[in-house]
Structures are given as structure tokens and as C-alpha cells.
Design a protein around this motif. Structure first.
Motif, mmCIF file in Angstrom:
data_model
loop_
_atom_site.group_PDB
_atom_site.id
_atom_site.type_symbol
_atom_site.label_atom_id
_atom_site.label_comp_id
_atom_site.label_asym_id
_atom_site.label_seq_id
_atom_site.Cartn_x
_atom_site.Cartn_y
_atom_site.Cartn_z
ATOM 1 N N MET A 1 42.744 34.833 55.079
ATOM 2 C CA MET A 1 43.473 34.317 53.926
ATOM 3 C C MET A 1 42.760 34.637 52.623
ATOM 4 N N LYS A 2 41.411 34.528 52.640
ATOM 5 C CA LYS A 2 40.644 34.776 51.431
ATOM 6 C C LYS A 2 40.845 36.219 50.946
ATOM 7 N N GLY A 3 40.801 37.180 51.888
ATOM 8 C CA GLY A 3 41.013 38.582 51.551
ATOM 9 C C GLY A 3 42.413 38.832 51.010
ATOM 10 N N GLU A 4 43.381 38.121 51.580
ATOM 11 C CA GLU A 4 44.768 38.239 51.132
ATOM 12 C C GLU A 4 44.920 37.724 49.700
ATOM 13 N N SER A 5 44.262 36.607 49.393
ATOM 14 C CA SER A 5 44.300 36.062 48.030
ATOM 15 C C SER A 5 43.692 37.036 47.037
ATOM 16 N N ALA A 6 42.586 37.671 47.424
ATOM 17 C CA ALA A 6 41.936 38.646 46.543
ATOM 18 C C ALA A 6 42.858 39.840 46.303
ATOM 19 N N PHE A 32 42.398 35.372 37.292
ATOM 20 C CA PHE A 32 41.127 35.431 37.998
ATOM 21 C C PHE A 32 40.935 34.260 38.951
ATOM 22 N N PRO A 33 40.037 34.446 39.934
ATOM 23 C CA PRO A 33 39.686 33.326 40.816
ATOM 24 C C PRO A 33 39.063 32.190 40.002
ATOM 25 N N ALA A 34 39.086 30.994 40.547
ATOM 26 C CA ALA A 34 38.646 29.789 39.833
ATOM 27 C C ALA A 34 37.242 29.915 39.253
ATOM 28 N N GLU A 35 36.301 30.470 40.011
ATOM 29 C CA GLU A 35 34.925 30.546 39.506
ATOM 30 C C GLU A 35 34.806 31.478 38.297
ATOM 31 N N VAL A 36 35.615 32.520 38.257
ATOM 32 C CA VAL A 36 35.616 33.426 37.104
ATOM 33 C C VAL A 36 36.349 32.764 35.938
ATOM 34 N N GLN A 37 37.443 32.056 36.242
ATOM 35 C CA GLN A 37 38.170 31.323 35.197
ATOM 36 C C GLN A 37 37.248 30.362 34.463
ATOM 37 N N GLU A 38 36.407 29.653 35.206
ATOM 38 C CA GLU A 38 35.477 28.698 34.588
ATOM 39 C C GLU A 38 34.565 29.389 33.585
ATOM 40 N N LYS A 39 34.036 30.542 33.949
ATOM 41 C CA LYS A 39 33.140 31.294 33.057
ATOM 42 C C LYS A 39 33.899 31.789 31.825
ATOM 43 N N LEU A 40 35.115 32.279 32.028
ATOM 44 C CA LEU A 40 35.906 32.782 30.908
ATOM 45 C C LEU A 40 36.260 31.654 29.941
ATOM 46 N N LEU A 41 36.617 30.496 30.477
ATOM 47 C CA LEU A 41 36.928 29.345 29.628
ATOM 48 C C LEU A 41 35.698 28.867 28.866
ATOM 49 N N GLU A 42 34.553 28.886 29.527
ATOM 50 C CA GLU A 42 33.303 28.489 28.880
ATOM 51 C C GLU A 42 32.950 29.455 27.749
ATOM 52 N N LEU A 43 33.153 30.738 27.982
ATOM 53 C CA LEU A 43 32.881 31.739 26.953
ATOM 54 C C LEU A 43 33.830 31.571 25.771
ATOM 55 N N GLY A 77 36.867 39.733 32.111
ATOM 56 C CA GLY A 77 36.378 39.279 33.402
ATOM 57 C C GLY A 77 36.381 40.411 34.403
ATOM 58 N N TYR A 78 35.382 40.406 35.257
ATOM 59 C CA TYR A 78 35.257 41.389 36.326
ATOM 60 C C TYR A 78 34.803 40.661 37.579
ATOM 61 N N LYS A 79 34.775 41.361 38.673
ATOM 62 C CA LYS A 79 34.412 40.749 39.944
ATOM 63 C C LYS A 79 32.981 40.189 39.926
ATOM 64 N N LYS A 80 32.047 40.922 39.327
ATOM 65 C CA LYS A 80 30.645 40.522 39.387
ATOM 66 C C LYS A 80 30.031 40.153 38.041
ATOM 67 N N HIS A 81 30.788 40.312 36.974
ATOM 68 C CA HIS A 81 30.231 39.988 35.656
ATOM 69 C C HIS A 81 31.320 39.660 34.645
ATOM 70 N N ILE A 82 30.879 39.105 33.517
ATOM 71 C CA ILE A 82 31.734 38.906 32.351
ATOM 72 C C ILE A 82 31.241 39.906 31.313
ATOM 73 N N GLY A 83 32.129 40.698 30.774
ATOM 74 C CA GLY A 83 31.765 41.655 29.737
ATOM 75 C C GLY A 83 32.021 41.052 28.363
ATOM 76 N N LEU A 84 31.061 41.220 27.463
ATOM 77 C CA LEU A 84 31.198 40.771 26.080
ATOM 78 C C LEU A 84 31.091 42.003 25.198
ATOM 79 N N TYR A 85 32.030 42.161 24.265
ATOM 80 C CA TYR A 85 32.131 43.356 23.442
ATOM 81 C C TYR A 85 32.064 42.993 21.963
#
Length: 139
Positions: A1-6, A32-43, A77-85
Motif C-alpha cells: 500500500m505504501k508503494g502504491e501511495s507513493a 507531498f507526503p505528510a512529513e514533507v508537508q510539515e517541512k514545507l509549512l514550517e518553511l 519539495g523533493y523526496k530527500k530534501h527541501i530546496g530553497l532558491y
């Protein structure tokens, strides 16, 4: 299921971002997945905390902010990082900080790993730098 969600998330991301149909930052973050959403919202919150005179928009298929009508900063947002430009000057001015923290960076971008806390104090300094830069360039 996790792979399907991705896979579903990737399909939505491609459709909305690559086709340029995202209308606002909220829509972008929801891709984005929840953990990435949290980082994006914080940024996003960290950017807004430095001035109330910001306009949000989507530029180059990324969340972006204008200050006094001028493009100030973008993020993505990316899979392994947040990019800031923050632009070339925004990167070169903080190059020593990026090297000290071992962040990957290029001429116009810096990467914050998803697995680490966002460097909020550094992000605030970058935003204040960009605000000052825009104010000094006013003609």
C-alpha cells in the motif's frame, strides 16, 4: 500500500507541477507526503515571519514570494530534501554557513535534508538579506 501511495503521489505531482496547473502554495504542499508537508509549512511560516509585506505565488512551478513587487525567494519539495532558491547573491552571501553545515548548494539553491530540522535561524537571515537586497535595488 505504501508503494502504491507513493506512485499515486508521484502521478499527481507530475500532472499538477509539470503541467503548470497548480494555482497556489496550498495546492502545491498537498501534493507531498505528510512529513514533507510539515517541512514545507514550517518553511513557509519562517518566510512569512520576517515581514508581512509578502505576496505568495507559483513561479517556475514552485512556491514563490514577492517583496514589494519583486521576486524574493522560491522553495520546492523533493523526496530527500527541501530546496530553497534565494538567488545567486542569497547563496554566495551564506556560502560559509552552507559549507559549515555540509549542505549541498549551487549557484542559486541550497538543499535542506528532509531528515534534519530546518535551520530556521539561517533561513531568517537569508530572508532578511533578500529583503535588504530588494530595498537597496529600488530605483
Amino acid at each position: 500500500m505504501k508503494g502504491e501511495s507513493a506512485a499515486i503521489c508521484s502521478a499527481f505531482f507530475y500532472f499538477y507541477v509539470m503541467k503548470g496547473t497548480i494555482k497556489n502554495i496550498d495546492e502545491y504542499i498537498l501534493l507531498f507526503p505528510a512529513e514533507v508537508q510539515e517541512k514545507l509549512l514550517e518553511l513557509r511560516k519562517a518566510i512569512h515571519s520576517q515581514t508581512s509585506d509578502l505576496e505568495e505565488y507559483i513561479g517556475y512551478q514552485m512556491p514563490a514570494f514577492r517583496y514589494k513587487g519583486k521576486p524574493m525567494i522560491y522553495f520546492a519539495g523533493y523526496k530527500k530534501h527541501i530546496g530553497l532558491y534565494p538567488g545567486a547573491e542569497g547563496i554566495s552571501h551564506f556560502e560559509a554557513d552552507f559549507k559549515e553545515r555540509k549542505y549541498i548548494f549551487s549557484k542559486g539553491a541550497v538543499q535542506f535534508p528532509i531528515t534534519e530540522a530546518l535551520p530556521l535561524e539561517l533561513i531568517h537571515k537569508i530572508i532578511r538579506f533578500r529583503i535588504t537586497e530588494i530595498e537597496q535595488k529600488k530605483s
